[in-house]
Write a protein that holds these residues in place. Structure first.
Motif, PDB file in Angstrom:
ATOM      1  N   HIS A   1       0.863  -1.076  -0.050  1.00  0.00           N
ATOM      2  CA  HIS A   1      -0.032  -0.070  -0.007  1.00  0.00           C
ATOM      3  C   HIS A   1       0.769   1.278   0.045  1.00  0.00           C
ATOM      4  O   HIS A   1       1.863   1.400   0.964  1.00  0.00           O
ATOM      5  N   HIS A   2       0.586   2.218  -0.812  1.00  0.00           N
ATOM      6  CA  HIS A   2       1.507   3.211  -1.160  1.00  0.00           C
ATOM      7  C   HIS A   2       1.464   4.104   0.134  1.00  0.00           C
ATOM      8  O   HIS A   2       2.649   4.901   0.249  1.00  0.00           O
ATOM      9  N   THR A   3       0.490   4.176   1.045  1.00  0.00           N
ATOM     10  CA  THR A   3       0.698   5.001   2.289  1.00  0.00           C
ATOM     11  C   THR A   3       1.096   4.507   3.354  1.00  0.00           C
ATOM     12  O   THR A   3       1.103   4.966   4.718  1.00  0.00           O
ATOM     13  N   SER A   4       1.116   2.980   3.401  1.00  0.00           N
ATOM     14  CA  SER A   4       1.391   2.317   4.597  1.00  0.00           C
ATOM     15  C   SER A   4       3.046   2.487   5.151  1.00  0.00           C
ATOM     16  O   SER A   4       3.844   2.751   4.443  1.00  0.00           O
ATOM     17  N   PRO A   5       3.112   2.696   6.428  1.00  0.00           N
ATOM     18  CA  PRO A   5       4.268   2.891   7.031  1.00  0.00           C
ATOM     19  C   PRO A   5       5.316   1.482   6.893  1.00  0.00           C
ATOM     20  O   PRO A   5       4.662   0.399   6.833  1.00  0.00           O
ATOM     21  N   TYR A   6       6.605   1.782   7.280  1.00  0.00           N
ATOM     22  CA  TYR A   6       7.506   0.488   7.205  1.00  0.00           C
ATOM     23  C   TYR A   6       7.077  -0.424   8.211  1.00  0.00           C
ATOM     24  O   TYR A   6       7.227  -1.549   8.017  1.00  0.00           O
ATOM     25  N   SER A   7       6.646  -0.189   9.568  1.00  0.00           N
ATOM     26  CA  SER A   7       6.145  -0.817  10.426  1.00  0.00           C
ATOM     27  C   SER A   7       5.191  -1.962  10.160  1.00  0.00           C
ATOM     28  O   SER A   7       5.077  -3.237  10.413  1.00  0.00           O
ATOM     29  N   LEU A   8       4.256  -1.436   8.911  1.00  0.00           N
ATOM     30  CA  LEU A   8       3.147  -2.324   8.763  1.00  0.00           C
ATOM     31  C   LEU A   8       3.661  -3.352   7.444  1.00  0.00           C
ATOM     32  O   LEU A   8       2.921  -4.299   7.290  1.00  0.00           O
ATOM     33  N   LEU A   9       4.725  -3.124   6.767  1.00  0.00           N
ATOM     34  CA  LEU A   9       5.047  -3.593   5.626  1.00  0.00           C
ATOM     35  C   LEU A   9       6.507  -4.543   6.273  1.00  0.00           C
ATOM     36  O   LEU A   9       6.863  -5.448   5.245  1.00  0.00           O
ATOM     37  N   LYS A  10       6.938  -4.546   7.206  1.00  0.00           N
ATOM     38  CA  LYS A  10       8.098  -5.257   7.603  1.00  0.00           C
ATOM     39  C   LYS A  10       7.726  -6.580   7.620  1.00  0.00           C
ATOM     40  O   LYS A  10       8.745  -7.382   6.981  1.00  0.00           O
ATOM     41  N   PRO A  60      15.306   5.575   1.014  1.00  0.00           N
ATOM     42  CA  PRO A  60      14.470   6.099   0.087  1.00  0.00           C
ATOM     43  C   PRO A  60      13.359   6.545   1.175  1.00  0.00           C
ATOM     44  O   PRO A  60      12.908   6.194   2.545  1.00  0.00           O
ATOM     45  N   ALA A  61      12.321   7.330   0.793  1.00  0.00           N
ATOM     46  CA  ALA A  61      10.940   7.745   1.491  1.00  0.00           C
ATOM     47  C   ALA A  61       9.869   6.784   1.416  1.00  0.00           C
ATOM     48  O   ALA A  61       9.856   6.245   0.153  1.00  0.00           O
ATOM     49  N   GLY A  62       9.088   6.742   2.122  1.00  0.00           N
ATOM     50  CA  GLY A  62       7.869   5.709   2.078  1.00  0.00           C
ATOM     51  C   GLY A  62       8.025   4.420   2.677  1.00  0.00           C
ATOM     52  O   GLY A  62       9.219   3.843   2.042  1.00  0.00           O
ATOM     53  N   GLY A  63       7.181   4.012   3.176  1.00  0.00           N
ATOM     54  CA  GLY A  63       7.200   2.688   3.960  1.00  0.00           C
ATOM     55  C   GLY A  63       7.414   1.521   3.109  1.00  0.00           C
ATOM     56  O   GLY A  63       8.183   0.735   3.303  1.00  0.00           O
ATOM     57  N   TYR A  64       6.764   1.583   1.612  1.00  0.00           N
ATOM     58  CA  TYR A  64       7.245   0.441   1.003  1.00  0.00           C
ATOM     59  C   TYR A  64       8.573   0.384   0.126  1.00  0.00           C
ATOM     60  O   TYR A  64       9.067  -0.545   0.370  1.00  0.00           O
ATOM     61  N   ALA A 204      -7.538   6.822  -1.093  1.00  0.00           N
ATOM     62  CA  ALA A 204      -6.482   5.864  -0.527  1.00  0.00           C
ATOM     63  C   ALA A 204      -5.155   6.653  -0.615  1.00  0.00           C
ATOM     64  O   ALA A 204      -4.156   6.403   0.222  1.00  0.00           O
ATOM     65  N   ILE A 205      -4.790   7.393  -1.656  1.00  0.00           N
ATOM     66  CA  ILE A 205      -3.430   7.949  -2.084  1.00  0.00           C
ATOM     67  C   ILE A 205      -3.634   9.599  -1.775  1.00  0.00           C
ATOM     68  O   ILE A 205      -2.564  10.247  -2.101  1.00  0.00           O
ATOM     69  N   ALA A 206      -4.591  10.119  -1.374  1.00  0.00           N
ATOM     70  CA  ALA A 206      -4.793  11.593  -1.029  1.00  0.00           C
ATOM     71  C   ALA A 206      -3.346  12.141  -0.353  1.00  0.00           C
ATOM     72  O   ALA A 206      -3.057  13.389  -0.365  1.00  0.00           O
ATOM     73  N   SER A 207      -3.258  11.473   0.791  1.00  0.00           N
ATOM     74  CA  SER A 207      -1.980  11.903   1.490  1.00  0.00           C
ATOM     75  C   SER A 207      -0.573  12.303   1.036  1.00  0.00           C
ATOM     76  O   SER A 207       0.081  12.825   1.494  1.00  0.00           O
ATOM     77  N   LEU A 208      -0.695  11.523  -0.242  1.00  0.00           N
ATOM     78  CA  LEU A 208       0.596  11.715  -1.115  1.00  0.00           C
ATOM     79  C   LEU A 208       0.622  13.006  -1.722  1.00  0.00           C
ATOM     80  O   LEU A 208       1.672  13.497  -2.118  1.00  0.00           O
ATOM     81  N   PHE A 209      -0.551  13.779  -1.800  1.00  0.00           N
ATOM     82  CA  PHE A 209      -0.527  15.112  -2.700  1.00  0.00           C
ATOM     83  C   PHE A 209      -0.575  16.235  -1.619  1.00  0.00           C
ATOM     84  O   PHE A 209      -1.632  16.661  -1.173  1.00  0.00           O
ATOM     85  N   SER A 210       0.571  16.568  -1.020  1.00  0.00           N
ATOM     86  CA  SER A 210       0.900  17.503   0.033  1.00  0.00           C
ATOM     87  C   SER A 210       1.026  18.743  -0.470  1.00  0.00           C
ATOM     88  O   SER A 210       0.759  18.914  -1.901  1.00  0.00           O
ATOM     89  N   ALA A 211       0.662  19.824   0.210  1.00  0.00           N
ATOM     90  CA  ALA A 211       0.491  21.441  -0.019  1.00  0.00           C
ATOM     91  C   ALA A 211       1.745  21.583  -0.836  1.00  0.00           C
ATOM     92  O   ALA A 211       1.753  22.805  -1.737  1.00  0.00           O
ATOM     93  N   THR A 212       2.770  20.913  -0.758  1.00  0.00           N
ATOM     94  CA  THR A 212       4.154  21.654  -1.451  1.00  0.00           C
ATOM     95  C   THR A 212       4.667  20.574  -2.364  1.00  0.00           C
ATOM     96  O   THR A 212       5.688  20.711  -3.037  1.00  0.00           O
ATOM     97  N   SER A 213       3.719  19.336  -2.710  1.00  0.00           N
ATOM     98  CA  SER A 213       4.166  18.547  -3.736  1.00  0.00           C
ATOM     99  C   SER A 213       4.452  19.166  -5.117  1.00  0.00           C
ATOM    100  O   SER A 213       4.997  18.603  -5.958  1.00  0.00           O
TER     101      SER A 213
END
Length: 237
Positions: A1-10, A60-64, A204-213
């Motif tokens: 999942h594109h927005t899942s943190p490392y802790s969930l994907l480990k 890299p950035a992002g949990g995945y 599900a991916i809205a958090s990837l579109f930040s105000a500064t992106s």
């Protein structure tokens, strides 16, 4: 999942890889073929060669991407200890070239579907290097059958990436009008729509579109990935 943190994907991507390495080393040694991602590299304006090691000081950035970075480090250590290993770093994978079947959880799939439903997309010159899933799978199968592939890394990316503008021009020509808006204006429209629409493709991916992106996106050049090993390995296929 594109927005899942490392802790969930480990558990899946790191500990799962650890178990596969353990299996490959048990009793009779078995070659290991590891599907990685080009997202394990961070930064811009660089050419990444296939056998270039991961920078242990630059995650890299992002949990995945982080979970795949750690998993690839484990596989690399196993290779250094004489386990036959091949690593395939895959770029953006699109739908099947003949049937169009696509991974519905994929970022690009959700982005296309969501922009069509919104009737708009942000202005920008993002580069697409997507390759069809059937090509990726057949390429990996062919490379994996060659003992010459052991100890090598392969980049599976499109050799001639195009601007995302081509995608939206194609959508318009197919009867899906998508207006191009300045990023902040488009983001405001997106946030209003999804506020009460949890089933919207972009929810599900809205958090990837930040105000500064959207800031200076046209000035950022993506990483380039050398494909010498891949082209050589597929030369006679």
């Amino acid at each position: 999942h594109h927005t899942s943190p490392y802790s969930l994907l480990k558990a899946t991507n790191v500990l799962g890889t650890q178990e596969v390495i353990r299996l490959a080393c048990k009793n009779k040694i078995k070659p290991l073929h590891f599907i990685s991602t080009i997202s394990v590299f961070a930064g811009t304006n660089q050419v990444i060669r296939e056998n270039e090691p991961l920078d242990v000081k630059r995650t890299p950035a992002g949990g995945y991407a982080q979970s795949k970075w750690v998993a690839e480090q484990l596989v690399t250590i196993a290779s250094q200890r004489n386990l036959p290993v091949s690593i395939y770093r895959v770029g953006a994978v699109s739908g099947h070239s003949q049937t169009g079947v696509f991974n519905r959880n994929d970022f690009l799939y959700k982005m296309i579907q969501g922009c069509v439903q919104l009737g708009s997309a942000p202005i920008g010159n993002m580069i697409l290097d997507i390759i069809p899933v059937d090509y990726v799978s057949q390429a990996i199968i062919n490379l994996s059958k060659q003992s010459e592939s052991w100890g090598k890394v392969f980049h599976l990316v499109h050799p001639q990436p195009v601007s995302v503008n081509v995608l939206f021009e194609q959508l318009n020509s197919m009867g899906y009008p998508v207006e191009r808006l300045p990023y902040q204006q488009w983001r405001e429209k997106l946030l209003k729509i999804i506020e009460n629409s949890p089933n919207h493709p972009l929810y599900a991916i809205a958090s990837l579109f930040s105000a500064t992106s959207g800031n200076n996106s046209s000035e950022v050049k993506p990483l380039e990935f050398n494909t010498d090993n891949t082209l050589t390995g597929l030369a006679n296929t």
